[in-house]
Design a protein around this motif. Sequence first.
Motif, PDB file in Angstrom:
ATOM      1  N   ARG A 185      27.794   6.380  39.380  1.00 11.96           N
ATOM      2  CA  ARG A 185      28.644   6.228  40.559  1.00 11.96           C
ATOM      3  C   ARG A 185      27.814   6.076  41.821  1.00 11.96           C
ATOM      4  O   ARG A 185      28.127   5.282  42.709  1.00 11.96           O
ATOM      5  N   LEU A 186      26.727   6.853  41.938  1.00  8.71           N
ATOM      6  CA  LEU A 186      25.876   6.745  43.113  1.00  8.71           C
ATOM      7  C   LEU A 186      25.232   5.356  43.193  1.00  8.71           C
ATOM      8  O   LEU A 186      25.155   4.752  44.267  1.00  8.71           O
ATOM      9  N   MET A 187      24.770   4.833  42.053  1.00 13.99           N
ATOM     10  CA  MET A 187      24.188   3.491  42.063  1.00 13.99           C
ATOM     11  C   MET A 187      25.246   2.432  42.346  1.00 13.99           C
ATOM     12  O   MET A 187      24.962   1.431  43.026  1.00 13.99           O
ATOM     13  N   ALA A 188      26.460   2.638  41.855  1.00 11.91           N
ATOM     14  CA  ALA A 188      27.535   1.693  42.131  1.00 11.91           C
ATOM     15  C   ALA A 188      27.864   1.645  43.621  1.00 11.91           C
ATOM     16  O   ALA A 188      28.299   0.610  44.138  1.00 11.91           O
ATOM     17  N   GLU A 189      27.625   2.767  44.313  1.00  7.50           N
ATOM     18  CA  GLU A 189      27.879   2.820  45.753  1.00  7.50           C
ATOM     19  C   GLU A 189      26.689   2.333  46.568  1.00  7.50           C
ATOM     20  O   GLU A 189      26.730   2.343  47.797  1.00  7.50           O
ATOM     21  N   GLY A 190      25.595   1.956  45.875  1.00  6.77           N
ATOM     22  CA  GLY A 190      24.480   1.362  46.583  1.00  6.77           C
ATOM     23  C   GLY A 190      23.177   2.127  46.575  1.00  6.77           C
ATOM     24  O   GLY A 190      22.166   1.624  47.088  1.00  6.77           O
ATOM     25  N   ARG A 191      23.146   3.359  45.999  1.00  7.50           N
ATOM     26  CA  ARG A 191      21.882   4.080  45.943  1.00  7.50           C
ATOM     27  C   ARG A 191      20.958   3.399  44.942  1.00  7.50           C
ATOM     28  O   ARG A 191      21.360   3.047  43.819  1.00  7.50           O
ATOM     29  N   SER A 192      19.696   3.208  45.319  1.00 15.24           N
ATOM     30  CA  SER A 192      18.730   2.539  44.454  1.00 15.24           C
ATOM     31  C   SER A 192      18.448   3.354  43.199  1.00 15.24           C
ATOM     32  O   SER A 192      18.326   4.584  43.255  1.00 15.24           O
ATOM     33  N   GLY A 193      18.317   2.675  42.069  1.00 16.08           N
ATOM     34  CA  GLY A 193      17.955   3.358  40.833  1.00 16.08           C
ATOM     35  C   GLY A 193      16.579   3.984  40.892  1.00 16.08           C
ATOM     36  O   GLY A 193      16.253   4.869  40.096  1.00 16.08           O
ATOM     37  N   ALA A 194      15.743   3.540  41.832  1.00 12.64           N
ATOM     38  CA  ALA A 194      14.393   4.084  41.978  1.00 12.64           C
ATOM     39  C   ALA A 194      14.352   5.359  42.805  1.00 12.64           C
ATOM     40  O   ALA A 194      13.289   5.962  42.963  1.00 12.64           O
ATOM     41  N   THR A 195      15.486   5.793  43.326  1.00 14.36           N
ATOM     42  CA  THR A 195      15.529   7.003  44.140  1.00 14.36           C
ATOM     43  C   THR A 195      15.045   8.207  43.334  1.00 14.36           C
ATOM     44  O   THR A 195      15.502   8.419  42.206  1.00 14.36           O
ATOM     45  N   PRO A 196      14.126   9.014  43.866  1.00 17.82           N
ATOM     46  CA  PRO A 196      13.689  10.215  43.145  1.00 17.82           C
ATOM     47  C   PRO A 196      14.866  11.137  42.838  1.00 17.82           C
ATOM     48  O   PRO A 196      15.800  11.265  43.636  1.00 17.82           O
ATOM     49  N   ALA A 197      14.811  11.754  41.678  1.00 21.52           N
ATOM     50  CA  ALA A 197      15.890  12.647  41.261  1.00 21.52           C
ATOM     51  C   ALA A 197      15.314  13.799  40.453  1.00 21.52           C
ATOM     52  O   ALA A 197      14.279  13.666  39.796  1.00 21.52           O
ATOM     53  N   LEU A 198      16.000  14.925  40.500  1.00 23.49           N
ATOM     54  CA  LEU A 198      15.592  16.117  39.772  1.00 23.49           C
ATOM     55  C   LEU A 198      16.800  16.683  39.035  1.00 23.49           C
ATOM     56  O   LEU A 198      17.918  16.658  39.552  1.00 23.49           O
ATOM     57  N   ALA A 199      16.569  17.194  37.845  1.00 22.53           N
ATOM     58  CA  ALA A 199      17.559  18.005  37.141  1.00 22.53           C
ATOM     59  C   ALA A 199      16.944  19.391  36.987  1.00 22.53           C
ATOM     60  O   ALA A 199      15.828  19.529  36.480  1.00 22.53           O
ATOM     61  N   ILE A 200      17.660  20.407  37.434  1.00 21.67           N
ATOM     62  CA  ILE A 200      17.100  21.757  37.487  1.00 21.67           C
ATOM     63  C   ILE A 200      18.059  22.720  36.804  1.00 21.67           C
ATOM     64  O   ILE A 200      19.238  22.810  37.163  1.00 21.67           O
ATOM     65  N   GLN A 201      17.552  23.441  35.846  1.00 18.44           N
ATOM     66  CA  GLN A 201      18.338  24.466  35.158  1.00 18.44           C
ATOM     67  C   GLN A 201      17.930  25.845  35.661  1.00 18.44           C
ATOM     68  O   GLN A 201      16.752  26.133  35.838  1.00 18.44           O
ATOM     69  N   ASN A 202      18.921  26.699  35.894  1.00 14.99           N
ATOM     70  CA  ASN A 202      18.685  28.088  36.312  1.00 14.99           C
ATOM     71  C   ASN A 202      17.845  28.175  37.582  1.00 14.99           C
ATOM     72  O   ASN A 202      16.883  28.952  37.671  1.00 14.99           O
ATOM     73  N   ALA A 203      18.198  27.394  38.591  1.00 11.65           N
ATOM     74  CA  ALA A 203      17.454  27.401  39.851  1.00 11.65           C
ATOM     75  C   ALA A 203      17.355  28.811  40.421  1.00 11.65           C
ATOM     76  O   ALA A 203      18.336  29.549  40.464  1.00 11.65           O
ATOM     77  N   GLY A 204      16.149  29.165  40.841  1.00  9.80           N
ATOM     78  CA  GLY A 204      15.922  30.461  41.456  1.00  9.80           C
ATOM     79  C   GLY A 204      15.559  31.578  40.508  1.00  9.80           C
ATOM     80  O   GLY A 204      15.164  32.663  40.934  1.00  9.80           O
TER      81      GLY A 204
END
Length: 259
Positions: A185-204
Amino acid sequence: MRPETGRVLLTGAGPGAVDLMTVRAMRAVQGAQALLYDALVPEEILALAPAACLRIQTGKRAGRASMKQETINRLMLRLARRGLAVVRLKGGDPSVFGRSGEERAFLEAHGVEVEVIPGVTAASAAAAQFGFPLTHRGEARRVAFATARVQDGSVVEGGWSALADPQTTVAPYMARDAAGPAAARLMAEGRSGATPALAIQNAGRPQARLVPTTLAGLGEATAQAAFDGPVLLVVGEAAAQARGYGAAAPARRSASARS
C-alpha cells in the motif's frame, strides 16, 4: 454502607523492560488493589504489585483469544465500585493503540474517576535500542504511528496517502501479519521500494530482534524471520541509521535499480 467509588489508572507499562517504566507507572502498580493487565506485560513488572492484589489477565494479543473490550470495561467498573484502586496495565503507552479513549469515556460516563499514566511507546524504544532517530534533519520531518491491522488478508482502507511523503517516518504497529500488504500500500501511494525499512520484534526488551531491509523487501523479510512476538515496522530514510542496517545495503541497491 456502600464503599466510596475507587478510581482507575490507565497505565502504560512501556515496552516491557521494568527499568523503562515511568516512576509514576511503577508506583501505580505497587499501590494497586486490582490489576487488569494485557498479555504482553512481563512477569517482572507484574511482580511489582502487592501480594494481596487481585490480578486479572485480559489478553489483548494479536491473533489469539482475548477478553472482549466490553467485558474489560464492565470489570473495571465493577472493581472501582467496590472501592478498589484499579490499575489497567497496558503495554507501551495507553494512548497509542491502547483504547484509552474508549475506556476513559466508558468509566467517566459511569461516574468513575480516571487518570492516564503515559508510557514509552514501542517506536521510541526501538529507536533508542537500535540507534536510529525517528526524525532527522533533512530526511525525516515528521513521524506517523499507524496500525497495520489486516482484514481478510488486506490492510484496512483509508489513510495511506498521508504516509506517502518521503520525509515521513512511518511506524506501523501490530504488524507481524501485515508487513507485505502494508508495504504494498505504501508503494502504491508512491513510496519508493528502495526506502530503508526495519522489522523489529519485542522492541525495548533484551530479546529484541532487528531485521533490516527495504520497503520492497519488507514482506518477504518479515515472513522469513518467522517472528512469534509483537512486531513493529519502521519505514523511512532515518531507518538506515539503525545499527546493523548495513546488512541490507545490497537489497537496497537492488530495490533502487528496480524503482
